[in-house]
Design a protein around this motif. Structure first.
Motif, PDB file in Angstrom:
ATOM      1  N   PRO A 265       0.797  -1.238   0.000  1.00  0.00           N
ATOM      2  CA  PRO A 265       0.000   0.000   0.000  1.00  0.00           C
ATOM      3  C   PRO A 265       0.826   1.283   0.000  1.00  0.00           C
ATOM      4  CG  PRO A 265      -0.994  -1.617   1.447  1.00  0.00           C
ATOM      5  CD  PRO A 265       0.301  -2.196   1.004  1.00  0.00           C
ATOM      6  N   ASP A 266       2.072   1.209   0.475  1.00  0.00           N
ATOM      7  CA  ASP A 266       2.958   2.387   0.468  1.00  0.00           C
ATOM      8  C   ASP A 266       3.750   2.489  -0.826  1.00  0.00           C
ATOM      9  OD1 ASP A 266       2.160   3.081   3.052  1.00  0.00           O
ATOM     10  OD2 ASP A 266       3.620   1.694   3.924  1.00  0.00           O
ATOM     11  N   LYS A 267       3.467   1.593  -1.790  1.00  0.00           N
ATOM     12  CA  LYS A 267       4.127   1.538  -3.101  1.00  0.00           C
ATOM     13  C   LYS A 267       5.609   1.175  -2.979  1.00  0.00           C
ATOM     14  CE  LYS A 267       0.148   2.608  -4.485  1.00  0.00           C
ATOM     15  NZ  LYS A 267      -0.751   1.444  -4.669  1.00  0.00           N
ATOM     16  N   THR A 268       5.914   0.354  -1.967  1.00  0.00           N
ATOM     17  CA  THR A 268       7.262  -0.187  -1.780  1.00  0.00           C
ATOM     18  C   THR A 268       7.291  -1.613  -2.308  1.00  0.00           C
ATOM     19  OG1 THR A 268       7.490   1.132   0.226  1.00  0.00           O
ATOM     20  CG2 THR A 268       9.081  -0.645  -0.092  1.00  0.00           C
ATOM     21  N   LYS A 269       8.402  -1.995  -2.933  1.00  0.00           N
ATOM     22  CA  LYS A 269       8.525  -3.347  -3.473  1.00  0.00           C
ATOM     23  C   LYS A 269       8.589  -4.371  -2.335  1.00  0.00           C
ATOM     24  CE  LYS A 269      11.068  -1.882  -7.620  1.00  0.00           C
ATOM     25  NZ  LYS A 269      12.330  -2.029  -8.380  1.00  0.00           N
ATOM     26  N   VAL A 270       7.757  -5.414  -2.448  1.00  0.00           N
ATOM     27  CA  VAL A 270       7.773  -6.513  -1.477  1.00  0.00           C
ATOM     28  C   VAL A 270       7.606  -7.819  -2.234  1.00  0.00           C
ATOM     29  CG1 VAL A 270       6.869  -5.168   0.464  1.00  0.00           C
ATOM     30  CG2 VAL A 270       5.276  -6.279  -1.105  1.00  0.00           C
ATOM     31  N   LEU A 271       7.992  -8.931  -1.596  1.00  0.00           N
ATOM     32  CA  LEU A 271       7.827 -10.248  -2.200  1.00  0.00           C
ATOM     33  C   LEU A 271       6.474 -10.832  -1.821  1.00  0.00           C
ATOM     34  CD1 LEU A 271      11.415 -11.721  -1.663  1.00  0.00           C
ATOM     35  CD2 LEU A 271      10.455 -10.691  -3.733  1.00  0.00           C
ATOM     36  N   LEU A 334      -0.460   2.490 -14.560  1.00  0.00           N
ATOM     37  CA  LEU A 334       0.298   3.175 -13.506  1.00  0.00           C
ATOM     38  C   LEU A 334      -0.580   4.162 -12.748  1.00  0.00           C
ATOM     39  CD1 LEU A 334       3.663   3.797 -15.411  1.00  0.00           C
ATOM     40  CD2 LEU A 334       3.225   2.120 -13.607  1.00  0.00           C
ATOM     41  N   SER A 335      -1.489   4.823 -13.466  1.00  0.00           N
ATOM     42  CA  SER A 335      -2.390   5.774 -12.823  1.00  0.00           C
ATOM     43  C   SER A 335      -3.320   5.065 -11.847  1.00  0.00           C
ATOM     44  CB  SER A 335      -3.196   6.522 -13.888  1.00  0.00           C
ATOM     45  OG  SER A 335      -4.134   7.380 -13.295  1.00  0.00           O
ATOM     46  N   LEU A 336      -3.900   3.939 -12.276  1.00  0.00           N
ATOM     47  CA  LEU A 336      -4.770   3.176 -11.385  1.00  0.00           C
ATOM     48  C   LEU A 336      -3.990   2.613 -10.202  1.00  0.00           C
ATOM     49  CD1 LEU A 336      -6.925   1.231 -14.013  1.00  0.00           C
ATOM     50  CD2 LEU A 336      -7.767   2.949 -12.409  1.00  0.00           C
ATOM     51  N   GLN A 337      -2.811   2.108 -10.483  1.00  0.00           N
ATOM     52  CA  GLN A 337      -1.981   1.534  -9.425  1.00  0.00           C
ATOM     53  C   GLN A 337      -1.664   2.566  -8.350  1.00  0.00           C
ATOM     54  OE1 GLN A 337       2.255   0.719 -10.246  1.00  0.00           O
ATOM     55  NE2 GLN A 337       1.845  -1.418  -9.747  1.00  0.00           N
ATOM     56  N   SER A 338      -1.437   3.805  -8.765  1.00  0.00           N
ATOM     57  CA  SER A 338      -1.033   4.856  -7.821  1.00  0.00           C
ATOM     58  C   SER A 338      -2.132   5.239  -6.843  1.00  0.00           C
ATOM     59  CB  SER A 338      -0.565   6.099  -8.589  1.00  0.00           C
ATOM     60  OG  SER A 338      -1.656   6.708  -9.268  1.00  0.00           O
ATOM     61  N   ILE A 339      -3.419   5.031  -7.233  1.00  0.00           N
ATOM     62  CA  ILE A 339      -4.510   5.448  -6.346  1.00  0.00           C
ATOM     63  C   ILE A 339      -5.080   4.293  -5.531  1.00  0.00           C
ATOM     64  CG2 ILE A 339      -5.153   7.370  -7.857  1.00  0.00           C
ATOM     65  CD1 ILE A 339      -7.499   5.693  -8.857  1.00  0.00           C
ATOM     66  N   MET A 340      -4.576   3.084  -5.759  1.00  0.00           N
ATOM     67  CA  MET A 340      -5.086   1.931  -5.007  1.00  0.00           C
ATOM     68  C   MET A 340      -4.327   1.787  -3.699  1.00  0.00           C
ATOM     69  SD  MET A 340      -5.845  -0.952  -7.906  1.00  0.00           S
ATOM     70  CE  MET A 340      -7.160  -0.732  -9.111  1.00  0.00           C
ATOM     71  N   PRO A 341      -5.024   1.772  -2.561  1.00  0.00           N
ATOM     72  CA  PRO A 341      -4.350   1.720  -1.263  1.00  0.00           C
ATOM     73  C   PRO A 341      -4.076   0.298  -0.772  1.00  0.00           C
ATOM     74  CG  PRO A 341      -6.682   2.061  -0.918  1.00  0.00           C
ATOM     75  CD  PRO A 341      -6.482   1.965  -2.412  1.00  0.00           C
ATOM     76  N   TRP A 342      -4.049  -0.670  -1.674  1.00  0.00           N
ATOM     77  CA  TRP A 342      -3.792  -2.054  -1.302  1.00  0.00           C
ATOM     78  C   TRP A 342      -2.652  -2.605  -2.150  1.00  0.00           C
ATOM     79  CZ3 TRP A 342      -8.994  -0.530  -2.394  1.00  0.00           C
ATOM     80  CH2 TRP A 342      -9.311  -0.492  -3.755  1.00  0.00           C
ATOM     81  N   THR A 344      -0.662  -4.399  -5.105  1.00  0.00           N
ATOM     82  CA  THR A 344      -0.858  -4.519  -6.550  1.00  0.00           C
ATOM     83  C   THR A 344       0.327  -5.256  -7.164  1.00  0.00           C
ATOM     84  OG1 THR A 344       0.265  -2.426  -7.092  1.00  0.00           O
ATOM     85  CG2 THR A 344      -2.096  -2.308  -6.605  1.00  0.00           C
ATOM     86  N   VAL A 345       0.114  -5.849  -8.342  1.00  0.00           N
ATOM     87  CA  VAL A 345       1.244  -6.431  -9.077  1.00  0.00           C
ATOM     88  C   VAL A 345       2.095  -5.293  -9.639  1.00  0.00           C
ATOM     89  CG1 VAL A 345       0.043  -8.550  -9.707  1.00  0.00           C
ATOM     90  CG2 VAL A 345      -0.096  -6.572 -11.206  1.00  0.00           C
ATOM     91  N   ASN A 346       3.366  -5.576  -9.863  1.00  0.00           N
ATOM     92  CA  ASN A 346       4.227  -4.522 -10.404  1.00  0.00           C
ATOM     93  C   ASN A 346       3.931  -4.259 -11.877  1.00  0.00           C
ATOM     94  OD1 ASN A 346       5.482  -7.080 -11.146  1.00  0.00           O
ATOM     95  ND2 ASN A 346       7.206  -5.860 -11.871  1.00  0.00           N
ATOM     96  N   HIS A 347       3.360  -5.295 -12.571  1.00  0.00           N
ATOM     97  CA  HIS A 347       3.009  -5.116 -13.979  1.00  0.00           C
ATOM     98  C   HIS A 347       2.000  -6.195 -14.370  1.00  0.00           C
ATOM     99  CE1 HIS A 347       3.372  -4.715 -18.359  1.00  0.00           C
ATOM    100  NE2 HIS A 347       3.873  -3.520 -18.116  1.00  0.00           N
ATOM    101  N   PRO A 348       1.027  -5.882 -15.233  1.00  0.00           N
ATOM    102  CA  PRO A 348       0.049  -6.900 -15.642  1.00  0.00           C
ATOM    103  C   PRO A 348       0.668  -8.133 -16.279  1.00  0.00           C
ATOM    104  CG  PRO A 348      -0.708  -4.710 -16.285  1.00  0.00           C
ATOM    105  CD  PRO A 348       0.701  -4.547 -15.784  1.00  0.00           C
TER     106      PRO A 348
END
Length: 646
Positions: A265-271, A334-342, A344-348
């Motif tokens: 949710p903080d847009k940090t990379k995690v596994l 990227l726009s949708l990903q930026s507003i989602m607070p949960w 997300t995958v890094n790319h479709p």
């Protein structure tokens, strides 16, 4: 012990070296034989077909791919030096000197005249190499995914002997052409027949390559399909097999080619293991997921979930068409990903294609977003939890089908179920025993007439009345304009965009949820009321539903309800005796509607479309039609259920 092992390794190395040397000697020998066959026959002006058949007989013990590779190797040995000299003599003094020593013609002097010969040779040689590569590629196809006995590979293998024949014929033709150039006479230089013959042969070989390339493409398609099915079945087995936790399933969702990560949710990379042993909602959508949908889901995720300490996370899996992907879609993602607070995958493209197939075929994703519930052990609790989330919010946690069914058993068609918490004043109005009217439509003239007439009736009966405009489904801009006019003219209350969207989306969710649980309009009163409301929305004119208290209710389409209000003098006395809603119901029952056309428009959804639908006006079965609709405000695949004009 180590010394013994080293001695054995040394023996193995020497043995391998002997084997390799022996194989190279055998290949060198057969290549030399082919060289001699080609050179002798070309020098003596032999027949091309006879020479070709002689080489094929010489190579009868070799596979078809080996036949063409060895023949090309022999051609390279025989004429490689000549070709290098031809290419370099105009720019390299050493090459020019070698050409003179070998008594080759003065290529500089005849370069323009010879150009058509060399162009024809080049074209044919390139075509030969292309076909050879194609033949070799067929032999390297993975046998576990494609059978040599089944088309398209069996078809290709049937064409390879012919292709091999023409490759060897072409080698003989090229060799004869080069031999003619080496002993060049004036009549050869000025002749165009040889160049034309090579060009014709190049065209034939190119056609063979084109045909084989098409078959090769079909083979790769078949291999990809088999690999996809294998991965699909593997994912199915994993989903259906009890697991210790959900990690194995989460890992299989993503491609294996490289390490894909999630964004938290903080847009940090995690596994992926950050979601291990948690309830996970797989939010599945395309890139057209609505802003309203995201905002409503965000309220559930960030509000009630946190305050109630519910241990679930959301992971967005966007499903896209990779064949049409471009920078525009990338920016939209990227726009949708930026507003989602949960999460997300890094790319479709990180999502495994077999999983996408499973999502569409088993979980039933089409276009409308779904949320698949996984418990901490990876068990699928519900193939689409969004329906129950829209209806009951986080109180439906852990969002299982069993929990959904238990909620329905306790429900009835009430004002609270219809409106939920969308109208904050509702508890006050109910406690004050007011009549509450919810109405919709997009014809301003009808709205003004209806609200004015209804207020007049309420005033005549001296009853409290509150009216709320709830708009129309999938007509955002028109509803926004009408809402502004309603507020400006103070005709009634009117909801904002998100509430309008949520109201209609909840009704659709109720329909899909009921359908998933096998309910029909014949045996379920709530489903019947929901379908009636949705059918009202499909009409051009408006509609209205009146409540007194929580469950006393009457509803009607726009024509009937405004007719009743405008003829209030006919039932005024009855209304003072029975009450407003019972008298209005009786008045509506007396209005016959001999000619009507009712439409029910539903977006394609994983919840399934009911196959049998009754008309909200007359109860007759409605006919099913398909409609593909693309609106400025909403693009969706819909099924339409209109009834014949009655």
């Amino acid at each position: 012990m180590n010394g013994g092992t080293g001695h054995i390794d040394a023996l193995d190395d020497r043995t391998n070296s002997y084997v390799i040397d022996g194989a190279l000697d055998a290949l060198a020998y057969i290549v030399h034989k082919i060289c001699c066959e080609v050179s002798c026959k070309c020098s003596g002006g032999g027949d091309a077909h006879a020479t070709t058949m002689g080489i094929l007989n010489m190579l009868s013990s070799y596979s078809w791919d080996a036949k063409v590779v060895l023949t090309l190797a022999a051609f390279a040995v025989n004429f490689g030096e000549f070709w290098l000299i031809v290419q370099l003599c105009t720019s390299n003094s050493l090459a020019k000197s070698v050409a003179l020593l070998k008594q080759l013609p003065d290529i500089l002097e005849h370069s323009q005249t010879l150009k058509r010969h060399f162009d024809a040779l080049n074209k044919l040689i390139n075509a030969m190499i292309d076909v050879t590569k194609c033949i070799v590629e067929f032999t390297e196809l993975p046998s576990e995914f494609i059978s040599i006995d089944v088309p398209p590979l069996s078809t290709a293998m049937a064409h390879i002997p012919t292709a091999t024949y023409w490759i060897i014929w072409s080698v003989v033709a090229c060799a004869a052409q080069i031999t003619g150039l080496v002993g060049m006479r004036h009549e050869f230089i000025t002749s165009t027949s040889e160049a034309w013959e090579l060009s014709s042969l190049a065209h034939k070989v190119s056609s063979i390559h084109e045909h084989l390339q098409g078959l090769l493409h079909l083979c790769y398609q078949r291999i990809d399909e088999e690999k996809l099915m294998e991965a699909f079945e593997d994912f199915r087995r994993t989903i259906e097999t009890p697991q210790m936790d959900n990690l194995k399933i989460l890992l299989k969702i993503f491609r294996k080619e490289e390490t894909y990560y999630l964004l938290n949710p903080d847009k940090t990379k995690v596994l992926n293991d950050v979601l291990r042993r948690k309830h996970v909602l797989l939010l599945i959508s395309d890139l057209d997921i609505s802003q309203e949908e995201i905002r409503v889901l965000e309220a559930l995720y960030k509000g009630e979930r946190v305050s109630c300490e519910l241990n679930y996370e959301i992971l967005w899996l966007p499903i896209v068409d990779r064949s049409t992907w471009n920078d525009g879609y990338e920016q939209k993602f990227l726009s949708l990903q930026s507003i989602m607070p949960w999460y997300t995958v890094n790319h479709p493209f990180a999502i495994e294609p077999a999983v996408i197939k499973y999502i569409m075929e088993v979980w039933g994703f089409v276009k409308k977003p779904i949320a698949v519930t996984l418990d901490p052990k990876g068990k699928v609790l519900c193939p689409n939890a969004l329906n129950m989330m829209w209806i009951w919010g986080n109180s439906a946690f852990p969002f299982s089908s069993e929990k959904e069914e238990s909620f329905w058993k306790a429900e009835a068609w009430t004002l609270e179920l219809l409106v939920d918490r969308l109208e904050p004043n509702l508890p006050t109005w109910v406690s004050q025993q007011k009549v509450v009217c919810f109405y919709g439509g997009v014809q301003m003239e009808w709205i003004e007439s209806f609200t004015t007439a209804t207020k007049g009736v309420a005033k005549a009966l001296d009853i409290g009345l509150e009216m709320v405009y709830v708009g129309k489904n999938n007509a955002k801009e028109r509803v926004k304009k009408i809402t502004g006019l309603i507020k400006e003219k103070q005709l009634s209350h009117a909801w904002e965009d998100d509430n309008v969207w949520f109201f209609w989306n909840r009704l659709e969710s109720m329909l899909y949820s009921k359908t998933q649980h096998g309910k029909t309009v014949e045996n379920d009163a709530i489903k019947q009321e929901v379908m009636t409301m949705l059918a009202y929305d499909g009409r051009e004119n408006g509609w209205a539903v009146f409540f007194s208290g929580s469950d006393e209710m009457v509803r009607a389409n726009g024509d009937k309800v405004i007719s009743s209000m405008e003829s209030f003098d006919e039932w005024e006395k009855l209304a003072k005796q029975m009450g407003f809603i019972p008298a209005l119901r009786k008045q509506l029952e007396g209005i016959t509607d001999d000619h009507h056309c009712t439409r029910l428009i539903l977006p394609e959804n994983s919840g399934g479309i009911p196959e049998r639908v009754q008309c909200a006006e007359c109860g007759r079965p409605m006919e099913m039609y398909f409609m593909y609709r693309c609106c400025v405000e909403a693009t969706l695949l819909t099924k339409v259920f209109p009834k014949f004009m009655a």
